[in-house]
Design an enzyme around this catalytic site. Sequence first.
Site, short mmCIF file in Angstrom:
data_model
loop_
_atom_site.label_atom_id
_atom_site.label_comp_id
_atom_site.label_asym_id
_atom_site.label_seq_id
_atom_site.Cartn_x
_atom_site.Cartn_y
_atom_site.Cartn_z
N GLY A 1 17.34 -11.33 2.89
CA GLY A 1 16.47 -12.16 2.07
C GLY A 1 15.26 -12.69 2.78
N ALA A 2 14.98 -12.23 4.00
CA ALA A 2 13.86 -12.74 4.79
C ALA A 2 12.66 -11.82 4.78
CB ALA A 2 14.32 -12.99 6.23
N GLY A 3 12.70 -10.76 3.96
CA GLY A 3 11.59 -9.83 3.92
C GLY A 3 11.49 -8.96 5.15
N ASP B 1 9.54 1.01 4.57
CA ASP B 1 10.66 0.34 5.24
C ASP B 1 11.65 1.33 5.82
OD1 ASP B 1 9.45 -1.99 4.48
OD2 ASP B 1 10.89 -2.46 2.90
N THR C 1 0.82 -1.22 0.00
CA THR C 1 0.00 0.00 0.00
C THR C 1 0.85 1.26 0.00
OG1 THR C 1 -0.13 -0.26 2.41
CG2 THR C 1 -2.03 -1.02 1.12
N SER D 1 13.55 -6.30 5.69
CA SER D 1 14.06 -4.99 5.31
C SER D 1 15.49 -4.73 5.76
CB SER D 1 13.13 -3.89 5.84
OG SER D 1 13.28 -2.73 5.08
N SER D 2 16.35 -5.69 5.47
CA SER D 2 17.76 -5.48 5.76
C SER D 2 18.34 -4.34 4.93
CB SER D 2 18.55 -6.78 5.49
OG SER D 2 18.39 -7.21 4.14
N TYR E 1 8.33 -7.20 -8.26
CA TYR E 1 7.84 -6.07 -7.46
C TYR E 1 7.49 -4.89 -8.37
CZ TYR E 1 7.91 -2.60 -3.63
OH TYR E 1 7.59 -1.62 -2.74
#
Length: 389
Positions: free
Chosen positions: A127-129, A177, A40, A131-132, A229
């Site tokens: 890679g875990a979603g 993020d 969103t 927001s690194s 994305y």
Amino acid sequence: MTDTEHGPSRTAAAFRDVYGAEPHGIWAAPGRVNLIGEHTDYNDGFVMPLALPHTTLAAASARTDGVLRLHSGGAAGGIVELRTDDLRPAPDGGWAAYPAGVVWAMREAGLPVGGADLHYDSTVPTGAGLSSSAALEVVTALALNDLYALGLAPQELARLAQRAENAFVGVPVGIMDQTAAACCTEGHALFLDTRDLSQRQVPFDLAGEGLRLLVVDTRVQHELGDGAYAQRRAGCERGARALGVNTLREISLAHLPEALDELSGDPVVQALVRHIVTENHRVEEVIAHLDAGRTRAIGPLLTAGHASLRDDFNVSCAELDLAVDTADAAGALGARMTGGGFGGSAIVLVEEADAQTVTKAITEAFAAAGHPAPRVFTAVPSAGARRLR
């Protein structure tokens, strides 16, 4: 490593080993999970992230010669050395493109930022979603803000970090993020209106209510830079144009049936629009429940959000669906994927007493399906970016 004294001490020692001098300071920025409000943010909608205790730490010193040196304890290849005057957008620049992009964005904005030596350590799973990338960008922006006495507010740092990822790295992310990394506060979720960037810190004391929010890292690598994305974002923009609005935020739930009729010739865009409009409404419902002290009532909204992301936005995967379905069947109050999708993590709201049972059920389901064991931990609403030393 967490934000204990041990973390900054290790990062400072690593900086000395790499650069042969003491850093001028040490900063931290967290990863995040998003409670509700997915995809969103680039539609001017509502989001509700919370910061994790997992952080990226940066030890840094300013330089006067225009040289930017970057080093990560988690990346191979040694020091990446660049010149600030030579920075150009680099979509394939690897991990160093994120901090380099922040320097570029600051200089493009006319800010007097010169060179720097930076060393990074991180406990944010990549890679875990979670927001690194935003944690890396924001900790860099905060360090430079202090080193060069720029006086920028946290939301301004978030905007610069987003510009770095959009224009330098080439990933068209929204503002959520970076804002979460820069602005979240301990013990709260952040209600953010991405249209006007107004914020409200919403108390979120799960432990005090006998609840727990589990994060299930599926170990499926989440990668936003592969084009999927960008395709979703372009589809949303196409829907807004077809409906004659600037962004999908302008379509209310009451007018959704009419909007979907107008888009009947494009079922893909129709589904994207349905998700965004209903997801914005779910965020508003979650806020209403939390404000009224009905935290348990948000569970079904989490699960409904996952169904929408799976079926309308088509950004889930078998492992995420398995985690959510298993959690709900094992007695969770609600569950959904979190982050951009295509892998990454799910969140699960459970009664404290049921946390172990639900975790065991998910782990066993993954084993039975032949998937690698997921990593499961508790999300504790934590502080945003800050200077540690």
